[in-house]
Design a protein around this motif. Structure first.
Motif, PDB file in Angstrom:
ATOM      1  N   GLY A 287      -9.640  23.919 -19.264  1.00 16.03           N
ATOM      2  CA  GLY A 287     -11.049  23.516 -18.913  1.00 16.03           C
ATOM      3  C   GLY A 287     -11.260  24.094 -17.296  1.00 16.03           C
ATOM      4  N   LEU A 288     -10.120  23.701 -16.567  1.00 11.37           N
ATOM      5  CA  LEU A 288     -10.177  24.066 -15.298  1.00 11.37           C
ATOM      6  C   LEU A 288     -10.499  25.591 -15.160  1.00 11.37           C
ATOM      7  N   GLY A 289      -9.563  26.197 -15.667  1.00 13.60           N
ATOM      8  CA  GLY A 289      -9.528  27.563 -15.631  1.00 13.60           C
ATOM      9  C   GLY A 289     -10.949  28.333 -16.057  1.00 13.60           C
ATOM     10  N   GLU A 290     -11.419  27.938 -17.290  1.00 15.81           N
ATOM     11  CA  GLU A 290     -12.634  28.346 -17.783  1.00 15.81           C
ATOM     12  C   GLU A 290     -13.789  28.083 -16.621  1.00 15.81           C
ATOM     13  N   TRP A 291     -13.878  26.794 -16.177  1.00 19.03           N
ATOM     14  CA  TRP A 291     -14.696  26.614 -14.992  1.00 19.03           C
ATOM     15  C   TRP A 291     -14.852  27.851 -14.062  1.00 19.03           C
ATOM     16  N   LEU A 292     -13.407  27.810 -13.471  1.00 18.92           N
ATOM     17  CA  LEU A 292     -13.306  28.815 -12.134  1.00 18.92           C
ATOM     18  C   LEU A 292     -13.873  30.092 -12.540  1.00 18.92           C
ATOM     19  N   ASP A 293     -13.207  30.501 -13.942  1.00 22.43           N
ATOM     20  CA  ASP A 293     -13.926  31.957 -14.091  1.00 22.43           C
ATOM     21  C   ASP A 293     -15.357  32.225 -14.174  1.00 22.43           C
ATOM     22  N   ALA A 294     -15.945  30.983 -14.732  1.00 20.18           N
ATOM     23  CA  ALA A 294     -17.327  31.118 -14.993  1.00 20.18           C
ATOM     24  C   ALA A 294     -18.143  31.095 -13.682  1.00 20.18           C
ATOM     25  N   HIS A 295     -17.594  30.469 -12.871  1.00 19.38           N
ATOM     26  CA  HIS A 295     -18.371  30.479 -11.358  1.00 19.38           C
ATOM     27  C   HIS A 295     -17.493  31.394 -10.315  1.00 19.38           C
ATOM     28  N   GLY A 296     -16.912  32.479 -10.833  1.00 20.39           N
ATOM     29  CA  GLY A 296     -16.140  33.483 -10.214  1.00 20.39           C
ATOM     30  C   GLY A 296     -15.492  32.819  -8.875  1.00 20.39           C
ATOM     31  N   LEU A 297     -14.707  31.794  -9.200  1.00 18.87           N
ATOM     32  CA  LEU A 297     -13.930  31.281  -8.025  1.00 18.87           C
ATOM     33  C   LEU A 297     -12.621  31.360  -8.045  1.00 18.87           C
ATOM     34  N   ALA A 298     -11.657  31.625  -7.301  1.00 17.49           N
ATOM     35  CA  ALA A 298     -10.083  31.491  -7.398  1.00 17.49           C
ATOM     36  C   ALA A 298     -10.128  29.752  -7.242  1.00 17.49           C
ATOM     37  N   LEU A 299      -8.736  29.200  -7.710  1.00 23.84           N
ATOM     38  CA  LEU A 299      -8.599  27.868  -7.200  1.00 23.84           C
ATOM     39  C   LEU A 299      -8.585  27.602  -5.947  1.00 23.84           C
ATOM     40  N   ASP A 300      -8.050  28.254  -4.946  1.00 22.20           N
ATOM     41  CA  ASP A 300      -8.056  27.999  -3.553  1.00 22.20           C
ATOM     42  C   ASP A 300      -9.378  27.939  -2.686  1.00 22.20           C
ATOM     43  N   GLN A 301     -10.200  28.717  -3.613  1.00 18.01           N
ATOM     44  CA  GLN A 301     -11.742  28.754  -3.212  1.00 18.01           C
ATOM     45  C   GLN A 301     -12.539  27.422  -3.467  1.00 18.01           C
ATOM     46  N   ALA A 302     -12.086  27.069  -4.756  1.00 21.54           N
ATOM     47  CA  ALA A 302     -12.641  25.741  -5.018  1.00 21.54           C
ATOM     48  C   ALA A 302     -12.159  24.644  -4.395  1.00 21.54           C
ATOM     49  N   ARG A 303     -11.049  24.603  -4.138  1.00 22.41           N
ATOM     50  CA  ARG A 303     -10.470  23.586  -3.477  1.00 22.41           C
ATOM     51  C   ARG A 303     -11.169  23.305  -2.229  1.00 22.41           C
ATOM     52  N   GLY A 304     -11.682  21.775  -2.308  1.00 25.75           N
ATOM     53  CA  GLY A 304     -12.382  21.298  -1.178  1.00 25.75           C
ATOM     54  C   GLY A 304     -13.646  21.908  -0.712  1.00 25.75           C
ATOM     55  N   LEU A 305     -14.165  22.649  -1.435  1.00 24.49           N
ATOM     56  CA  LEU A 305     -15.616  23.327  -1.650  1.00 24.49           C
ATOM     57  C   LEU A 305     -16.451  22.242  -1.160  1.00 24.49           C
ATOM     58  N   LEU A 306     -16.365  21.148  -1.768  1.00 21.12           N
ATOM     59  CA  LEU A 306     -17.424  20.088  -1.516  1.00 21.12           C
ATOM     60  C   LEU A 306     -16.641  18.785  -0.870  1.00 21.12           C
ATOM     61  N   GLY A 307     -15.523  18.972  -0.117  1.00 21.29           N
ATOM     62  CA  GLY A 307     -15.067  18.197   0.865  1.00 21.29           C
ATOM     63  C   GLY A 307     -16.055  17.992   2.201  1.00 21.29           C
TER      64      GLY A 307
END
Length: 337
Positions: A287-307
Motif C-alpha cells: 500500500g505504501l509503495g503503490e501510494w508513492l508510485d501514484a504520487h510520483g514520490l520516492a520514499l525519502d521525498q515523502a518522508r517528513g513532507l508534512l512535518g
C-alpha cells in the motif's frame, strides 16, 4: 514499485514496516512468519526487568544453598537448578536461533524502569546475535514525591549504561508524559540514542461497576491513537540524529503513509498483524509503495513532507494549529449549542 529500502538506527531495512514487540515474536517459527510476511525488521517480545530480578534472586538462593552443603552433597545442586526454567537463557537462546533463521534484522527488547541487570543482559543479547536493542522504559512514577527531573535522569541513566557496554544500536521506547517531551528527546539523542520509538502505551485499567472491581487488560491500538505520536514525530523531524519510529495506531496502509509524511523513519505495528496475521505486513508495504508510485514520490521525498518546517518557530507553529482547530470546531459544532 517504488524503492522502499531504508535505514533505521544504522540498520539497512528492505522497507520501513517493522513488527513491534508483541505476542507474535515468541518462537523461532513465529518470528520467521513475520519475516516471511514482508516486514523490514522484527522487534522481539520484551524481556522484563522483573524476570531478571527473579532469576538473580534464584541464583543467590542457589549460591546460599551451595554454601551450606558439604562437598559430598553437591549432587543436590543440579536438582534445584531444574526447579524453574531460566527465562533469561530462554530469551537469549531464542535470539540466537531466530537471528540465524531470518533475513531481516532482529531487534531484542528489554522492558523495565530501573538499571537492574540490564547492562549484563545487553552484552549477552549482542553476543547472541541481536542486530539492535530496544529499551522499553515503562516507568509510571506512582510515588508523588518523585520529581520530573528524577524521571528524566532515570531514562538517561538507563540509556547511558546500556550504550556503554554494547556496540550494536540502541533504541528507546518511551511515553509522551514529560513536562517537555521535545527536550527529553533531545537529551536522549545527546546521550546516544540511535532511535526513539514513539510511544509506549500505558495499560490503563478500567472499573467494572457490576463487580465493583478494577480490571486490567490489554487492548489492541486503534488509528485515532496515532495522532499524538504523529504530532511529535512531525515536530522532531530534522532536529535529532536519532531515527524516529512510530508504533501506535497502525491498521491500514493509509496509517503507514501518514506516519511517513509526518517524518517517521520506520512504522511499527503489532495490532494489525495480530488482527490479520503476519502476512498482512505485505498489504501495508504494498500500500505504501503503490501510494508513492501514484504520487510520483520516492520514499525519502515523502518522508517528513508534512512535518513541521525546519525554519518554523515550533511553539508558534503548534499554537497556530491549535487556534485553527478551535475555529474549525466553532464553525462545525457551534450550531449544536
Amino acid at each position: 514499485m517504488a524503492d522502499l529500502t531504508t535505514t533505521y538506527m544504522g540498520l539497512g531495512l528492505r522497507n520501513p514496516v517493522v513488527a513491534s514487540a508483541g505476542p507474535l515474536s515468541q518462537t523461532v517459527d513465529s518470528i520467521r512468519q513475520l519475516a516471511d510476511g514482508g516486514v523490514g525488521a522484527v522487534v522481539m517480545y520484551s524481556l522484563l526487568e522483573e524476570q531478571l530480578r527473579r532469576e538473580e534472586a534464584r541464583m543467590e538462593e542457589l549460591a546460599e544453598l551451595h554454601d551450606d552443603t558439604f562437598a559430598e552433597a553437591l549432587s543436590m545442586f543440579p536438582s534445584v537448578v531444574r526447579v524453574a526454567e531460566d527465562p533469561v537463557q530462554r530469551y537469549l537462546t531464542l535470539v540466537e536461533n531466530a537471528a540465524k533463521a531470518i533475513d531481516v534484522p532482529l531487534i531484542a527488547s528489554m522492558n523495565g524502569s530501573t538499571l537492574g541487570g540490564w547492562t549484563r543482559i545487553a552484552r549477552q543479547l549482542q553476543e547472541a546475535g541481536a542486530a539492535g536493542i530496544e529499551l522499553n522504559i515503562y516507568f509510571v512514577p506512582g510515588d508523588v514525591t518523585t520529581s520530573g527531573d528524577q524521571v528524566e535522569r532515570r531514562h538517561l541513566e538507563i540509556l547511558g549504561a546500556v550504550k556503554s557496554v554494547v556496540d550494536i544500536p540502541v533504541a528507546v521506547k518511551l511515553a509522551p508524559f514529560f513536562s517537555s517531551f521535545g527536550n527529553m528527546a533531545v537529551q536522549l539523542d545527546n546521550v546516544g540514542a540511535d532511535a526513539l520509538v514513539l510511544f509506549n502505551r500505558f495499560l490503563q485499567p478500567d472499573i467494572n461497576v457490576d463487580r465493583m472491581q478494577v480490571e486490567a487488560g490489554v487492548t489492541l491500538s486503534a488509528p485515532n491513537e496515532a495522532r499524538l505520536p504523529r504530532t511529535w514525530i512531525a515536530a522532531l523531524r530534522g532536529k535529532l540524529s536519532a531515527s524516529l519510529a512510530a508504533t501506535t495506531g497502525v491498521d491500514q496502509p493509509e496509517d503507514v503513509i501518514k506516519y511517513i509524511l509526518a517524518g517517521a523513519d520506520v512504522v511499527m505495528t503489532t495490532s494489525a498483524l495480530v488482527r490479520r496475521g503476519p502476512a498482512y505486513a505485505r498489504t501495508l508495504v504494498d500500500g505504501l509503495g503503490e501510494w508513492l508510485d501514484a504520487h510520483g514520490l520516492a520514499l525519502d521525498q515523502a518522508r517528513g513532507l508534512l512535518g513541521v518546517p525546519a525554519e518554523a518557530e515550533a511553539d508558534a507553529y503548534a499554537r497556530a494549529g491549535y487556534v485553527t482547530a478551535l475555529e474549525k470546531a466553532r464553525s462545525q459544532y457551534g450550531s449544536l449549542r
